[in-house]
Design an enzyme around this catalytic site. Structure first.
Site, PDB file in Angstrom:
ATOM      1  N   ASP A 136     -42.156 -47.005  45.941  1.00 56.27           N
ATOM      2  CA  ASP A 136     -42.407 -48.432  46.157  1.00 56.27           C
ATOM      3  C   ASP A 136     -43.292 -48.975  45.036  1.00 56.27           C
ATOM      4  O   ASP A 136     -44.207 -48.301  44.569  1.00 56.27           O
ATOM      5  CB  ASP A 136     -43.104 -48.636  47.503  1.00 56.27           C
ATOM      6  N   HIS A 188     -31.203 -54.498  46.710  1.00 45.52           N
ATOM      7  CA  HIS A 188     -32.545 -55.033  46.932  1.00 45.52           C
ATOM      8  C   HIS A 188     -33.262 -55.256  45.604  1.00 45.52           C
ATOM      9  O   HIS A 188     -33.918 -56.285  45.404  1.00 45.52           O
ATOM     10  CB  HIS A 188     -33.339 -54.061  47.802  1.00 45.52           C
TER      11      HIS A 188
END
Length: 360
Positions: free
Chosen positions: A148, A221
């Site tokens: 992330d 995404h």
């Protein structure tokens, strides 16, 4: 030493607390909150001296509902409540929040101690809307198994992407902040093949290498959250943290984004929830459900410390939001410039023209 307050670029730590509070309507609530947050530096030192290598830091964000009366200043240019985004399948919901405390440290006990001191000092002037304790998961992965924050800006791009500049000089060195708490149905996600997961995320799972962008149809995404216009690519700083309570079946990601221009982050969310083209939403949302959504402005440390310097005024109950101000609306069906007004992604005040963005 403990890290000074309002350091947006404080290093990624092993643990964090995300504390969202609502300011009470009591007559003295504003003055209490003002005194506490203006003295945040002292509280950080009080908690952080126990381990000077623990990298304790805290950033406080102030919401639009209380900004004027709490700071006794006009709002930053783009500050408004979180605007709900209703897509054909998923909705980015708006939830209450007047204050956000983003507490970070390499030790959970330091986060706990600072949070305890903050809540003790604030007392009945606030109530808790949400509290999440996050942790670093392996090599900064989320609970879906992917690294992330890979797209975070670095070097000189970091302040250029996160800190307000000459476009709003009264609030230079401050930052807009958006938070959302997402929960994941892990069993559904884990039922996908690795290749299916990678196609949704736009990166390889094992080594984090980017996959080619789709030129048409369903976008990943990674692609949907990349904002590019005539001025170039616009970055934000993510300091997300996983959270979990396995015994209760709760697994999630606490999203927190810092940005110089709020419209950039809002455009990312539009592309995720509405789709680009409209109707092709971010498939990550099929496995990530937003439970909260709120927006804040984190002023510079100098401005924050000066809040208690001016003579106090008479603090009474909060006035209702000005429903005639389009920047204060949260209902897109009523706001002509909200996402609900146009699914073309050319969405009113959330998306300034290319000329306006270039000028800023």
């Amino acid at each position: 030493m403990p890290i000074a307050p309002q350091q947006v670029d404080a290093p990624l730590t092993r643990t964090a607390v995300f504390l969202v509070l609502v300011v009470a309507d009591a007559a003295d609530a504003m003055s209490t909150v003002r005194e506490v947050i203006s003295g945040l530096d002292d509280l950080i030192k009080t908690a952080g001296f126990r381990d000077l290598s623990g990298r304790l830091s805290c950033t406080v964000g102030i919401g639009a509902r209380v900004w004027d009366r709490l700071t006794r200043r006009a709002k930053p240019a783009e500050l408004h409540p979180f605007r709900e985004i209703v897509g054909p399948t998923h909705t980015a919901i708006a939830t209450p929040g007047d204050l956000l405390f983003h507490i970070r440290a390499d030790r959970a006990d330091l986060c706990y101690e600072l949070e305890r001191l903050l809540l003790e000092s604030l007392g009945t002037a606030v109530s808790t809307a949400d509290e999440v304790s996050g942790f670093r998961y392996f090599d900064t992965r989320d609970l879906l198994g992917f690294v992330d924050g890979t797209a975070n800006p670095v070097g000189p791009d970091l302040p250029a992407s996160t800190l307000v500049g000459d476009e709003d000089p009264a609030y230079a060195d401050g930052s807009y902040v958006v938070v959302q708490k997402y929960t994941h149905p892990l069993s559904m996600w884990q039922a996908l093949t690795t290749e299916q997961q990678e196609a949704i995320m736009g990166r390889r799972k094992a080594d984090n290498v980017e996959l080619p962008d789709a030129t048409s149809g369903q976008k990943s995404h990674k692609t949907l959250t990349t904002i590019v216009d005539d001025a170039g690519e616009h970055d934000i700083l993510r300091d997300n943290m996983p959270f979990a309570r396995p015994a209760l079946g709760e697994y999630g990601t606490y999203f927190i984004g810092y940005t110089r221009h709020l419209w950039v982050l809002e455009r990312m969310l539009e592309r995720m929830f509405i789709g680009d083209p409209p109707g092709l939403h971010d498939r990550l949302l099929d496995f990530s459900t937003p439970q909260t959504g709120s927006t804040y402005f984190a002023p510079s440390a100098a401005l924050l410390g000066a809040l208690a310097d001016e003579p106090d005024d008479e603090d009474g109950p909060d006035e209702p939001d000005d429903q005639d101000d389009p920047d204060e609306r949260t209902d897109h069906d009523e706001a002509p410039d909200g996402p609900g007004a146009d699914l073309s992604l050319g969405i009113g005040s959330l998306n300034p023209s290319a000329d306006e963005r270039t000028a800023s």
